[in-house]
Design a protein around this motif. Structure first.
Motif, PDB file in Angstrom:
ATOM      1  N   SER A 185       9.659  -2.454   4.314  1.00 53.80           N
ATOM      2  CA  SER A 185       8.349  -2.669   4.995  1.00 53.80           C
ATOM      3  C   SER A 185       8.359  -4.325   5.154  1.00 53.80           C
ATOM      4  O   SER A 185       9.027  -5.117   4.427  1.00 53.80           O
ATOM      5  CB  SER A 185       7.052  -2.544   3.861  1.00 53.80           C
ATOM      6  OG  SER A 185       7.167  -1.076   3.934  1.00 53.80           O
TER       7      SER A 185
ATOM      8  N   GLY B 273       5.225  -6.286  -6.603  1.00 57.69           N
ATOM      9  CA  GLY B 273       5.461  -6.141  -5.298  1.00 57.69           C
ATOM     10  C   GLY B 273       6.240  -4.757  -4.935  1.00 57.69           C
ATOM     11  O   GLY B 273       6.240  -3.950  -5.380  1.00 57.69           O
ATOM     12  N   THR B 274       7.243  -5.147  -3.785  1.00 61.28           N
ATOM     13  CA  THR B 274       8.012  -3.976  -3.350  1.00 61.28           C
ATOM     14  C   THR B 274       9.214  -3.712  -4.334  1.00 61.28           C
ATOM     15  O   THR B 274       9.758  -2.588  -4.186  1.00 61.28           O
ATOM     16  CB  THR B 274       8.518  -4.428  -1.995  1.00 61.28           C
ATOM     17  OG1 THR B 274       9.041  -5.607  -1.931  1.00 61.28           O
ATOM     18  CG2 THR B 274       7.559  -4.324  -0.847  1.00 61.28           C
TER      19      THR B 274
ATOM     20  N   ASN C 291      11.563  -2.934   0.263  1.00 57.98           N
ATOM     21  CA  ASN C 291      11.899  -1.288   0.587  1.00 57.98           C
ATOM     22  C   ASN C 291      11.913  -1.321   2.035  1.00 57.98           C
ATOM     23  O   ASN C 291      11.804  -0.123   2.619  1.00 57.98           O
ATOM     24  CB  ASN C 291      10.848  -0.858  -0.270  1.00 57.98           C
ATOM     25  CG  ASN C 291       9.332  -1.067   0.308  1.00 57.98           C
ATOM     26  OD1 ASN C 291       9.257  -1.727   1.232  1.00 57.98           O
ATOM     27  ND2 ASN C 291       8.510  -0.377  -0.212  1.00 57.98           N
TER      28      ASN C 291
ATOM     29  N   LEU D 156       6.686  -8.544   3.261  1.00 58.93           N
ATOM     30  CA  LEU D 156       6.038  -8.133   1.699  1.00 58.93           C
ATOM     31  C   LEU D 156       6.973  -8.803   0.684  1.00 58.93           C
ATOM     32  O   LEU D 156       8.302  -9.126   1.244  1.00 58.93           O
ATOM     33  CB  LEU D 156       6.268  -6.654   1.456  1.00 58.93           C
ATOM     34  CG  LEU D 156       5.219  -5.595   2.011  1.00 58.93           C
ATOM     35  CD1 LEU D 156       5.310  -4.364   1.753  1.00 58.93           C
ATOM     36  CD2 LEU D 156       3.806  -6.292   1.619  1.00 58.93           C
TER      37      LEU D 156
HETATM   38  C1  LIG Z   1       6.858  -0.552   0.256  1.00 61.58           C
HETATM   39  O1  LIG Z   1       6.199  -0.953  -0.989  1.00 61.58           O
HETATM   40  C2  LIG Z   1       5.024  -1.291  -0.426  1.00 61.58           C
HETATM   41  C3  LIG Z   1       4.183  -1.489  -1.816  1.00 61.58           C
HETATM   42  O2  LIG Z   1       4.622  -1.203  -2.963  1.00 61.58           O
HETATM   43  C4  LIG Z   1       4.341   0.071  -0.081  1.00 61.58           C
HETATM   44  O3  LIG Z   1       3.087  -0.320   0.427  1.00 61.58           O
HETATM   45  C5  LIG Z   1       5.025   0.546   1.154  1.00 61.58           C
HETATM   46  O4  LIG Z   1       4.649   1.588   1.611  1.00 61.58           O
HETATM   47  C6  LIG Z   1       6.499   0.756   0.690  1.00 61.58           C
HETATM   48  N1  LIG Z   1       7.316   0.939   1.966  1.00 61.58           N
HETATM   49  C7  LIG Z   1       8.026   1.979   2.106  1.00 61.58           C
HETATM   50  C8  LIG Z   1       8.721   2.111   3.439  1.00 61.58           C
HETATM   51  O5  LIG Z   1       8.514   2.746   1.172  1.00 61.58           O
END
Ligand SMILES: *[C@@H]1O[C@H](CO)[C@@H](O)[C@H](O)[C@H]1NC(C)=O
Ligand SMILES: *[C@@H]1O[C@H](CO)[C@@H](O)[C@H](O)[C@H]1NC(C)=O
Length: 709
Positions: free
Chosen positions: A93, A77-78, A91, A96
């Motif tokens: 977002s 995932g994130t 992160n 998620l």
């Molecule tokens: C956070 O992680 C998600 C999944 O990896 C990705 O799609 C998204 O762009 C990321 N967001 C940021 C703000 O980095």
């Protein structure tokens, strides 16, 4: 037999595999491996005594003081390890989830039939929020049979379960949740709590975030902690296998673990955990984006987790962790400043606008409404009183040409500075009444406007300007011929007669001179500025009466008494017609250029010498009617007679000009009267006498002619 570890470096996890429960078919192989492993351990111990503890206790344990370079995590995932060595579970977002588990599973039981042993975990964490005070959802320290949480949901399920399986005994997970949202369906205590979860998100025990201090043997007072303060905190999750007691404790990072746990729950994890299980973290965001960080983590079986090296924990990325707030941090002050500046500018503009167009209006003016102009209209009519529209400067102020915005009527706007409000009412009343005077030889006054310290008078625009420009021009303009001059003289006489005798009341002009005579399209002479002198003549005390007029046009008795009358007007008119006929200013320099000579005396001298016609303007080059010129000159002398009673009335003047009456003979006594001598004998203020001859400026306020105020 006991298990062994292969120590490598302190930040690299060491997981030993207990061999004694392995299947028999593998026993020999594993035994050999174990011997090798044991030998390596002994070798390393002899090299590095600092690692002796972990090896000697023989517990499964690891410690991460930062996650730089680790390969021992399974992320999904994130979840990611940042360049700074932070384990970033979410992160920023929304909606998620992210998981991080130690790559190697952990055995919690000595044998498959034995109960779950004591274990201990500690971790340093921080939650950074985009919007102060708002965050979701949280972090859960998790022990689970699998690292596959693909079917779990984000948000309130924290990446651990979903709607269908939440709470199911088949989940076999244990979690210590650090929850920043209150979910009613899970009976959360509030939006800032720590809970113990078994197989689902409905906590078996929970408590609002905080810690008990150690002051009174662990029963100290409770201190609140704000999970989303952005501060680094430390959590301890412990399980006492004998008492089947779970306890979770949190405290600000750097503080020793409080003796009294925050949450305790008696729950036999032997009925929950499968063998082996993975340890790690689960985290999720909901509709609000938050960053969930683990800065360091340690785990140990048997109730002992190594200490995390707090000093080596990575720094939180305060700015990069909150990309939106970085934008806000920069843009908000700019936006605020811009807004304030814009607001300020608007206020200034509005105030300036108000100031610019501000007028004085009083109740008594209501009656004069139709005669009142708005300053805004006059401002626009004259392009803001630009110099290019300046027609001239007089004693009373500047005159501007303008075109009224609505009616497109050409006007002349006179700005008269006037500080005193005394007598203003009377004056404005007079202006308005004068505004009703309509005569072809008078410049029509259209109305007025009043501002602080200023009066604006609006007149008909006279396209051909003032007469003095034609009389005293130095060759730029064609001078007026005799017929035109006589026509103008007759016109001015008619206008003055109207003011003196034909209008409802007697209006004294007080400032008759060539520059106050304006020429219309047909070159008719029109008297302007009449009545204006009244503005400065409202005093009743003769001592302080301000006298108005222009040097050279002032009758002797006016200088003495300051009192204007129709006969002082006649005096000025006499000087005026001499000026027009002779093409000379009323006070001229003599041939030596250092003495001043009054035009009237000079003409008088010629009259005595019988050379009167020599005084006629040489620019006419003799092209004039000698009878008319003789008549006008004689009339001029008569009108400017030093003795007021010797002067004719305007009716009489007009009769003479029209040839209806002969010009009365000049009294012989006048020959002995030299004007200049006369004036000087009256103790005239030397300032006035020493006025430069070219000065025909009006002076608005000459008070007290004989010295002393
Ligand atoms: C956070 O992680 C998600 C999944 O990896 C990705 O799609 C998204 O762009 C990321 N967001 C940021 C703000 O980095
Ligand atoms: C007076 O004004 C009219 C109209 O503007 C113009 O035609 C005429 O030439 C002017 N006369 C003089 C003497 O300037």
């Amino acid at each position: 037999m006991h298990s062994t570890s292969i120590p490598h470096a302190q930040s690299i996890p060491i997981i030993s595999t207990s061999l004694q429960f392995c299947r028999v078919s593998h026993a020999r192989v594993m035994a050999h491996l174990e011997i090798i492993s044991f030998l390596v351990t002994v070798l390393l111990h002899s090299l590095n005594p600092a690692l002796a503890v972990s090896a000697a206790t023989g517990q499964d344990q690891f410690v991460f003081s930062g996650f730089s370079g680790t390969t021992n995590l399974t992320l999904d995932g994130t979840a990611t390890v940042t360049a700074d060595g932070l384990l970033e579970l979410t992160n920023g977002s929304v909606q998620l989830k992210g998981h991080a588990f130690h790559r190697s599973p952990v055995r919690f039981r000595e044998s498959l039939s034995s109960p779950v042993r004591s274990f201990s975990a500690s971790f340093a964490f921080a939650i950074l929020t985009t919007y102060p005070g708002l965050s979701c959802h949280g972090i859960a320290f998790t022990i689970a049979p699998s690292t596959d949480f693909s079917s779990a949901l984000a948000a309130q399920y924290m990446g651990l379960a979903n709607i269908d399986d939440n709470g199911n005994a088949t989940n076999h997970f244990f979690a210590a949740e650090i929850d920043t949202m209150q979910n009613v369906e899970f009976q959360d205590v509030n939006n800032n709590h720590v809970g113990v979860d078994i197989n689902g998100l409905r906590s078996v025990a929970a408590h609002t975030a905080g810690y008990y201090d150690d002051d009174t043997n662990g029963s100290g007072s409770f201190h609140d902690m704000n999970l989303i303060s952005g501060e680094v905190m430390q959590a301890w999750v412990e399980y006492d296998g004998e008492a089947t007691r779970i306890s979770v404790t949190i405290a600000p990072v750097g503080m020793t673990k409080p003796v009294r746990p925050l949450v305790t729950a008696v729950y036999n994890l032997s009925n929950v955990l499968l063998e082996p299980s993975y340890v790690g973290f689960s985290s999720a965001t909901g509709p609000i984006n938050s960053h969930h960080y683990i800065l360091g983590w340690s785990f140990g079986m048997g109730g002992f987790a190594p200490a995390i090296d707090i000093a080596r924990l990575p720094k939180l990325p305060r700015l990069t962790a909150k990309p939106r707030s970085k934008v806000l941090e920069i843009s908000l002050p700019i936006a605020t400043a811009t807004f304030i500046v814009a607001l300020g500018t608007l206020v200034v503009v509005l105030l300036r606008r108000r100031m610019r167009y501000a007028e004085l209006r009083e109740d008594w003016e209501v009656d004069f409404g139709p005669h009142r102009f708005s300053f805004k209209d006059l401002f626009h009519a004259t392009d803001g009183f630009k110099d290019k529209n300046l027609l001239g400067k007089g004693g009373f102020g500047r005159v501007y040409r303008g075109v009224l915005p609505k009616s497109k009527v050409e006007v002349a706007v006179k700005r008269v500075s006037h500080e005193s409000r005394q007598g203003m009412k009377e004056f404005v009343a007079e202006v308005v009444s004068i505004g009703r005077i309509r005569h072809r030889n008078l410049v029509q006054l259209l109305g007025y406007c009043r501002r602080k310290g200023e009066l604006l008078l609006v007149y008909d625009y006279m396209p051909n300007g003032s007469l003095d420009k034609y009389i005293h021009c130095k060759g730029e303009r064609p001078t007026l011929d005799w017929a035109q001059r006589l026509h103008i003289i007759k016109g001015v006489a008619t206008g003055l007669l109207y003011l003196h005798e034909r209008w409802d009341k007697i209006v004294i002009h007080r400032d008759i001179k060539a520059s106050n005579v304006l020429l219309d399209k047909e070159l008719n002479g029109r008297l302007g500025d009449f009545g204006l002198a009244r503005l400065y003549d409202h005093g009743t005390d003769p001592q302080t009466t301000h006298m108005v007029g222009t040097m050279g046009y002032l009758a002797p008795e006016l200088l003495r008494t300051g009192k204007a009358s129709t006969l002082t007007d006649v005096f000025a008119f006499g000087i005026f017609i001499l000026e027009v006929t002779c093409g000379q200013r009323p006070i001229k320099e003599d041939d030596q250029g250092d003495d001043q000579l009054f035009l009237v005396d000079w003409v008088l001298d010629h009259w005595h010498n019988g050379t009167l016609l020599e005084t006629v303007d040489t620019r006419l080059q003799g092209n004039y009617n000698t009878d008319e010129a003789y008549l006008v000159l004689k009339l001029g002398l008569l009108c400017s007679h030093p003795s007021a009673c010797a002067r004719p009335s305007m009716q009489k003047v007009l009769d003479c000009l029209d040839g209806d009456a002969p010009v009365p003979e000049l009294a012989s006594t006048q020959s002995s009267l030299n004007m200049l001598a006369l004036l000087q004998n009256k103790g005239l203020n030397p300032y006035i006498v020493s006025c430069p001859p070219s000065s025909t400026m009006s002076f608005g306020t000459i008070s007290d002619m004989s010295g002393g105020r």
